[in-house]
Scaffold this active site. Structure first.
Site, PDB file in Angstrom:
ATOM      1  N   SER A  34      25.927  33.901   6.844  1.00 17.84           N
ATOM      2  CA  SER A  34      25.475  35.280   7.030  1.00 17.84           C
ATOM      3  C   SER A  34      25.942  35.922   8.339  1.00 17.84           C
ATOM      4  CB  SER A  34      23.956  35.347   6.942  1.00 17.84           C
ATOM      5  OG  SER A  34      23.385  34.604   7.991  1.00 17.84           O
ATOM      6  N   HIS A  87      22.040  34.621   0.465  1.00 26.03           N
ATOM      7  CA  HIS A  87      22.856  35.833   0.620  1.00 26.03           C
ATOM      8  C   HIS A  87      23.822  36.012  -0.551  1.00 26.03           C
ATOM      9  CE1 HIS A  87      21.532  37.184   4.564  1.00 26.03           C
ATOM     10  NE2 HIS A  87      21.411  35.905   4.859  1.00 26.03           N
ATOM     11  N   LYS A 118      15.544  38.953  -0.328  1.00 31.84           N
ATOM     12  CA  LYS A 118      16.743  39.747  -0.032  1.00 31.84           C
ATOM     13  C   LYS A 118      17.079  40.606  -1.270  1.00 31.84           C
ATOM     14  CE  LYS A 118      18.273  36.152   3.215  1.00 31.84           C
ATOM     15  NZ  LYS A 118      17.583  36.591   4.416  1.00 31.84           N
TER      16      LYS A 118
HETATM   17  C1  LIG Z   1      20.848  31.162   4.230  1.00 30.55           C
HETATM   18  C2  LIG Z   1      19.376  31.365   4.341  1.00 30.55           C
HETATM   19  N1  LIG Z   1      18.556  30.390   3.953  1.00 30.55           N
HETATM   20  C3  LIG Z   1      17.208  30.534   4.027  1.00 30.55           C
HETATM   21  C4  LIG Z   1      16.635  31.701   4.502  1.00 30.55           C
HETATM   22  C5  LIG Z   1      15.157  31.832   4.544  1.00 30.55           C
HETATM   23  O1  LIG Z   1      14.734  32.642   3.485  1.00 30.55           O
HETATM   24  P1  LIG Z   1      13.250  33.218   3.448  1.00 30.55           P
HETATM   25  O2  LIG Z   1      13.268  34.515   4.157  1.00 30.55           O
HETATM   26  O3  LIG Z   1      12.917  33.305   2.001  1.00 30.55           O
HETATM   27  O4  LIG Z   1      12.403  32.207   4.155  1.00 30.55           O
HETATM   28  C6  LIG Z   1      17.468  32.747   4.913  1.00 30.55           C
HETATM   29  C7  LIG Z   1      16.878  34.000   5.439  1.00 30.55           C
HETATM   30  O5  LIG Z   1      17.252  34.511   6.463  1.00 30.55           O
HETATM   31  C8  LIG Z   1      18.864  32.578   4.830  1.00 30.55           C
HETATM   32  O6  LIG Z   1      19.697  33.564   5.215  1.00 30.55           O
END
Ligand SMILES: Cc1ncc(COP(=O)(O)O)c(C=O)c1O
Length: 392
Positions: free
Chosen positions: A180, A208, A239
């Site tokens: 990201s 993402h 998201k």
């Molecule tokens: C690649 C990735 N994994 C996990 C998460 C965590 O997701 P959540 O907001 O559902 O805890 C994010 C969120 O920023 C993320 O970008």
């Protein structure tokens, strides 16, 4: 002041001196492509609201109806009395969408990743993790007793050399589907090839990607043509799938059932609230039956990436709606973001330690809800502010 407060105060001062203290900007409206910040209307280019569903009227309606029908909360973890019909429906709907055997819901993808590795891997097993994987994967792996290997970002030679080195019972390769900070899509097809060669499993965190990457929005596996070869997918509802909260893991029945029995963030944390569950079902339903949002996001991405390059900026990443505009110098990146805010463009600069030193950037995040006019307005502002600061 108590001792702990003094210690923390000096740490906070240090963070401020290093220029990495995070001030939260307060949004005074719902999450949209245009929001109010400090009483001012700004164009929003920093949400993960990829498909513009965060304030979608059908989803809002579904959530409100769900509260009427299913109540506000459950006051229970899933295995005691926190599983309603709708929780099973959402799990089935995600499994159907991704073509996986089964799915388990979590309060967040952070929890999903945190509760995966220690539950399914033991010390005879090994995990091979991309060095740029998300913090939740890093933390989840730390909790497990498995042998740990870290390979260079998307470097298949490095991954292969680590797979050769290991004689573990179960080998699990773990990657973010999309990185990201860079907007790059992981080479899931090459990872699957190596997994076949060395008898390993593949796990992809598609936070993402789920909902909008790949022809049908099924994520990086679909984008790379190997969705059916990915063994475990973790992702978020926070998201593209409505942007509220909640996460999940989709995998084989045995993996999911083992998680239900033993995964600590699942066993010891409250069930997802009914309004969220029904709203997420609606989000998947909207995406499954109508590809227009994905197509619009793709169009916006191509247009913005092309235009921003044309006016002289260097851009990183693949054709992903995360557009890292490289500034390199941290102070310049902050100056540019502040000047853009004056022009009503809301973007966030990222610098060390979030990205490597000397790699500061402005990360623009596009949504299908951005109009062509909004994108044009932002390109114009990027051109004027970039020229004023001698960046382009
Ligand atoms: C690649 C990735 N994994 C996990 C998460 C965590 O997701 P959540 O907001 O559902 O805890 C994010 C969120 O920023 C993320 O970008």
């Amino acid at each position: 002041m108590k001792e702990i407060d003094q210690i923390l105060q000096s740490q906070l001062n240090e963070i401020k001196e290093q220029g990495t203290y995070k001030n939260e900007r307060i949004i005074e409206t719902a999450q949209e492509s245009e929001i109010n910040v400090n009483g001012k209307k700004v164009l929003n280019f920093c949400a993960n609201n990829y498909l513009g569903l965060a304030n979608n009227s059908e989803i809002r309606e579904a959530a409100m109806k769900a509260i009427q029908e299913w109540g506000f909360g459950l006051g229970s973890v899933r295995f005691i009395c926190g599983t309603q019909t709708i929780h099973k429906e959402l799990e089935q709907s995600v499994s159907d969408f991704l073509g996986m055997e089964d799915t388990i819901l979590y309060s967040s993808c952070f929890d999903a990743n945190g509760g995966l590795f220690e539950t399914i891997l033991e010390q005879e097993d090994a995990v091979f993790s991309d060095e740029l994987n998300h913090a939740s994967i890093i933390d989840g792996i730390r909790l497990s007793k498995a042998q740990k290997f870290r390979y260079k970002n998307c470097d298949m030679n490095d991954l292969e050399s680590k797979l050769i080195e290991s004689s573990a019972r179960v080998k699990l390769i773990v990657t973010d589907g999309v990185f990201s900070m860079d907007g790059t899509i992981a080479p899931v097809d090459s990872i699957v090839q190596l997994a076949n060669k060395y008898n390993a499993l593949v796990m992809v965190d598609d936070c993402h990607a789920t909902g909008f990457i790949g022809k049908n929005g099924k994520g990086s596996g679909e984008h790379c043509g190997v969705l059916d070869k990915v063994d475990i997918i973790s992702s978020t509802f926070g998201k593209a799938l409505g942007g509220a909260s909640g996460g999940f893991i989709s995998a084989s029945k045995n993996i999911v059932d083992t998680l239900r029995q033993k995964s600590r963030p699942y066993l010891f944390s409250n069930s997802l609230a009914p309004a969220l569950v029904v709203a997420c079902l609606k989000a998947i339903n909207i995406i499954s039956k109508n590809k227009n949002l994905i197509l619009k996001l793709h169009d916006n991405t191509t247009y913005f990436r092309d235009q921003i390059k044309e006016i002289g900026y260097e851009v990183k990443g693949d054709s992903h709606p995360i557009v890292p505009i490289m500034i390199y110098d941290a102070k310049q990146a902050v100056a540019l973001s502040e000047m853009l805010l004056e022009e009503n463009i809301y973007v966030i600069p990222f610098s060390f330690p979030v990205v490597p030193k000397g790699q500061a950037r402005i990360r623009v995040q596009l949504s299908s809800s951005h109009t062509k006019e909004q994108l044009q307005h932002s390109i114009k502002a990027f051109r004027e502010c970039g020229k004023a600061l001698n960046i382009i």
